[in-house]
Design a protein around this motif. Structure first.
Motif, PDB file in Angstrom:
ATOM      1  N   LYS A   1     111.361 -67.081  94.064  1.00  0.00           N
ATOM      2  CA  LYS A   1     111.254 -66.082  92.725  1.00  0.00           C
ATOM      3  C   LYS A   1     110.220 -66.759  91.766  1.00  0.00           C
ATOM      4  O   LYS A   1     109.415 -65.893  91.292  1.00  0.00           O
ATOM      5  N   ASP A   2     110.037 -68.037  91.688  1.00  0.00           N
ATOM      6  CA  ASP A   2     109.085 -68.760  90.676  1.00  0.00           C
ATOM      7  C   ASP A   2     107.395 -68.068  91.298  1.00  0.00           C
ATOM      8  O   ASP A   2     106.816 -67.723  90.183  1.00  0.00           O
ATOM      9  N   LEU A   3     107.354 -68.030  92.664  1.00  0.00           N
ATOM     10  CA  LEU A   3     106.207 -67.419  93.024  1.00  0.00           C
ATOM     11  C   LEU A   3     105.988 -65.900  92.738  1.00  0.00           C
ATOM     12  O   LEU A   3     105.094 -65.612  92.139  1.00  0.00           O
ATOM     13  N   LEU A   4     107.051 -65.177  92.775  1.00  0.00           N
ATOM     14  CA  LEU A   4     107.028 -63.728  92.586  1.00  0.00           C
ATOM     15  C   LEU A   4     106.507 -63.658  91.037  1.00  0.00           C
ATOM     16  O   LEU A   4     105.874 -62.606  90.518  1.00  0.00           O
ATOM     17  N   ALA A   5     107.186 -64.442  90.158  1.00  0.00           N
ATOM     18  CA  ALA A   5     106.934 -64.395  88.645  1.00  0.00           C
ATOM     19  C   ALA A   5     105.276 -64.758  88.370  1.00  0.00           C
ATOM     20  O   ALA A   5     104.579 -64.257  87.724  1.00  0.00           O
ATOM     21  N   HIS A   6     104.825 -65.745  89.147  1.00  0.00           N
ATOM     22  CA  HIS A   6     103.517 -66.426  89.040  1.00  0.00           C
ATOM     23  C   HIS A   6     102.862 -65.122  89.376  1.00  0.00           C
ATOM     24  O   HIS A   6     101.605 -64.889  88.641  1.00  0.00           O
ATOM     25  N   LEU A   7     102.891 -64.591  90.587  1.00  0.00           N
ATOM     26  CA  LEU A   7     101.934 -63.456  90.969  1.00  0.00           C
ATOM     27  C   LEU A   7     101.803 -62.321  90.295  1.00  0.00           C
ATOM     28  O   LEU A   7     101.049 -61.733  89.586  1.00  0.00           O
ATOM     29  N   GLY A   8     103.123 -62.062  89.525  1.00  0.00           N
ATOM     30  CA  GLY A   8     103.373 -60.831  88.689  1.00  0.00           C
ATOM     31  C   GLY A   8     102.448 -61.282  87.234  1.00  0.00           C
ATOM     32  O   GLY A   8     101.791 -59.981  86.816  1.00  0.00           O
ATOM     33  N   CYS A   9     102.589 -62.449  86.891  1.00  0.00           N
ATOM     34  CA  CYS A   9     101.820 -62.804  85.589  1.00  0.00           C
ATOM     35  C   CYS A   9     100.308 -62.477  86.051  1.00  0.00           C
ATOM     36  O   CYS A   9      99.692 -61.973  84.791  1.00  0.00           O
ATOM     37  N   TRP A  10      99.591 -62.822  86.992  1.00  0.00           N
ATOM     38  CA  TRP A  10      98.358 -62.522  87.084  1.00  0.00           C
ATOM     39  C   TRP A  10      98.081 -61.220  87.313  1.00  0.00           C
ATOM     40  O   TRP A  10      96.926 -60.797  86.772  1.00  0.00           O
ATOM     41  N   MET A  11      98.728 -60.403  87.999  1.00  0.00           N
ATOM     42  CA  MET A  11      98.713 -58.976  87.897  1.00  0.00           C
ATOM     43  C   MET A  11      98.668 -58.374  86.733  1.00  0.00           C
ATOM     44  O   MET A  11      97.904 -57.454  86.522  1.00  0.00           O
ATOM     45  N   ALA A  12      99.698 -58.769  85.817  1.00  0.00           N
ATOM     46  CA  ALA A  12      99.825 -58.113  84.384  1.00  0.00           C
ATOM     47  C   ALA A  12      98.542 -58.447  83.684  1.00  0.00           C
ATOM     48  O   ALA A  12      97.917 -57.429  83.086  1.00  0.00           O
ATOM     49  N   GLU A  13      98.194 -59.723  83.918  1.00  0.00           N
ATOM     50  CA  GLU A  13      96.874 -60.295  82.984  1.00  0.00           C
ATOM     51  C   GLU A  13      95.606 -59.216  83.375  1.00  0.00           C
ATOM     52  O   GLU A  13      94.835 -59.047  82.759  1.00  0.00           O
ATOM     53  N   ALA A  14      95.681 -59.269  84.809  1.00  0.00           N
ATOM     54  CA  ALA A  14      94.418 -58.484  85.351  1.00  0.00           C
ATOM     55  C   ALA A  14      94.460 -56.896  84.836  1.00  0.00           C
ATOM     56  O   ALA A  14      93.313 -56.577  84.449  1.00  0.00           O
ATOM     57  N   ALA A  15      95.471 -56.343  84.815  1.00  0.00           N
ATOM     58  CA  ALA A  15      95.561 -55.016  84.218  1.00  0.00           C
ATOM     59  C   ALA A  15      95.353 -54.826  82.873  1.00  0.00           C
ATOM     60  O   ALA A  15      94.262 -54.082  82.302  1.00  0.00           O
TER      61      ALA A  15
ATOM     62  N   PHE B   1     104.281 -64.438  80.563  1.00  0.00           N
ATOM     63  CA  PHE B   1     104.911 -63.568  81.316  1.00  0.00           C
ATOM     64  C   PHE B   1     105.746 -64.025  82.294  1.00  0.00           C
ATOM     65  O   PHE B   1     106.960 -64.021  82.658  1.00  0.00           O
ATOM     66  N   TYR B   2     105.302 -65.455  82.607  1.00  0.00           N
ATOM     67  CA  TYR B   2     106.250 -66.357  83.552  1.00  0.00           C
ATOM     68  C   TYR B   2     107.446 -66.401  83.075  1.00  0.00           C
ATOM     69  O   TYR B   2     108.654 -66.490  83.663  1.00  0.00           O
ATOM     70  N   GLU B   3     107.548 -67.237  81.655  1.00  0.00           N
ATOM     71  CA  GLU B   3     108.502 -67.525  80.933  1.00  0.00           C
ATOM     72  C   GLU B   3     109.682 -66.427  80.643  1.00  0.00           C
ATOM     73  O   GLU B   3     110.788 -66.320  80.780  1.00  0.00           O
ATOM     74  N   ALA B   4     108.908 -65.016  80.702  1.00  0.00           N
ATOM     75  CA  ALA B   4     109.830 -63.762  80.420  1.00  0.00           C
ATOM     76  C   ALA B   4     110.567 -63.574  81.732  1.00  0.00           C
ATOM     77  O   ALA B   4     111.643 -62.803  81.508  1.00  0.00           O
ATOM     78  N   CYS B   5     109.784 -63.784  82.933  1.00  0.00           N
ATOM     79  CA  CYS B   5     110.443 -63.247  84.102  1.00  0.00           C
ATOM     80  C   CYS B   5     111.171 -64.400  84.724  1.00  0.00           C
ATOM     81  O   CYS B   5     112.114 -63.889  85.742  1.00  0.00           O
ATOM     82  N   CYS B   6     110.915 -65.558  84.884  1.00  0.00           N
ATOM     83  CA  CYS B   6     111.410 -66.514  86.006  1.00  0.00           C
ATOM     84  C   CYS B   6     113.045 -66.693  85.713  1.00  0.00           C
ATOM     85  O   CYS B   6     113.713 -67.265  86.518  1.00  0.00           O
ATOM     86  N   ASP B   7     113.308 -66.379  84.604  1.00  0.00           N
ATOM     87  CA  ASP B   7     114.919 -66.665  84.321  1.00  0.00           C
ATOM     88  C   ASP B   7     115.824 -65.447  84.579  1.00  0.00           C
ATOM     89  O   ASP B   7     116.830 -65.267  84.675  1.00  0.00           O
ATOM     90  N   LEU B   8     115.202 -64.423  84.709  1.00  0.00           N
ATOM     91  CA  LEU B   8     115.747 -63.048  85.086  1.00  0.00           C
ATOM     92  C   LEU B   8     116.139 -63.188  86.711  1.00  0.00           C
ATOM     93  O   LEU B   8     116.106 -63.803  87.339  1.00  0.00           O
ATOM     94  N   ASP B   9     117.246 -62.114  86.981  1.00  0.00           N
ATOM     95  CA  ASP B   9     117.826 -62.028  88.306  1.00  0.00           C
ATOM     96  C   ASP B   9     116.488 -61.681  89.129  1.00  0.00           C
ATOM     97  O   ASP B   9     115.462 -61.226  88.780  1.00  0.00           O
ATOM     98  N   THR B  10     116.649 -62.477  90.326  1.00  0.00           N
ATOM     99  CA  THR B  10     115.560 -62.221  91.543  1.00  0.00           C
ATOM    100  C   THR B  10     115.100 -60.786  91.412  1.00  0.00           C
ATOM    101  O   THR B  10     113.950 -60.566  91.630  1.00  0.00           O
ATOM    102  N   ARG B  11     116.233 -59.708  91.415  1.00  0.00           N
ATOM    103  CA  ARG B  11     115.750 -58.492  91.776  1.00  0.00           C
ATOM    104  C   ARG B  11     114.731 -58.039  90.627  1.00  0.00           C
ATOM    105  O   ARG B  11     113.905 -57.278  90.714  1.00  0.00           O
ATOM    106  N   ALA B  12     115.469 -58.452  89.490  1.00  0.00           N
ATOM    107  CA  ALA B  12     114.647 -58.067  88.200  1.00  0.00           C
ATOM    108  C   ALA B  12     113.113 -58.589  88.331  1.00  0.00           C
ATOM    109  O   ALA B  12     112.049 -57.994  87.980  1.00  0.00           O
ATOM    110  N   VAL B  13     113.009 -59.844  89.005  1.00  0.00           N
ATOM    111  CA  VAL B  13     111.521 -60.509  88.913  1.00  0.00           C
ATOM    112  C   VAL B  13     110.757 -59.584  89.818  1.00  0.00           C
ATOM    113  O   VAL B  13     109.555 -59.326  89.720  1.00  0.00           O
TER     114      VAL B  13
END
Length: 148
Positions: free
Chosen positions: A42-56, A81-93
């Motif tokens: 789940k931490d990896l998913l949040a990490h990848l999401g933060c990079w993509m959000a920043e790229a956008a 982004f990571y801190e906002a996501c990593c504590d969410l439910d895995t499906r939400a991440v």
């Protein structure tokens, strides 16, 4: 094939490889530590999401002509982004990752011209970044596989 299409194809392939590995894990495997010494899947998913959000975000500013290479505190934005996501439910991440990827692909497709800066952001946030993490994920998936 033009460069824009080639990079989207590579990013799609990277995302498919990531998805294939994730599909082999049980829900509990996604949240348990062990992917790296510090991360769960789940931490990896949040990490990848933060990079993509920043790229956008960066590509939208490149398209508007308002981006300066030194004008973004990338680490701070990614941390937010990571801190906002990593504590969410895995499906939400996973949903946040999917949403960030969709925004990244939209911003990439909307560029009138692909600049070196935009390409660098897209590549780092897409297929190349996936590849960096796939060996750890492959090892983790193997460690969780049922014997036999």
């Amino acid at each position: 094939m033009d460069r824009r299409s080639q990079l989207v194809r590579e990013e799609d392939e990277g995302y498919a490889a990531l998805g294939s590995l994730l599909d082999r894990l049980r829900a509990q495997d996604l949240v348990e530590p062990g992917l790296t010494p510090d991360w769960s899947v789940k931490d990896l998913l949040a990490h990848l999401g933060c990079w993509m959000a920043e790229a956008a975000h960066v590509m939208e500013r490149i398209a508007l002509g308002t981006w300066e290479e030194t004008g973004t505190d990338v680490d701070a934005r990614n941390r937010e982004f990571y801190e906002a996501c990593c504590d969410l439910d895995t499906r939400a991440v996973k949903c946040e990752l999917w949403s960030a990827r969709a925004m990244m692909l939209h911003a990439w497709g909307a560029l009138a011209e692909i600049t070196p800066a935009a390409e660098e952001w897209f590549v780092e946030s897409g297929a190349v970044h996936y590849r960096e993490h796939l060996p750890d994920l492959e090892r983790f998936v193997r460690s969780r596989a049922a014997p036999g």
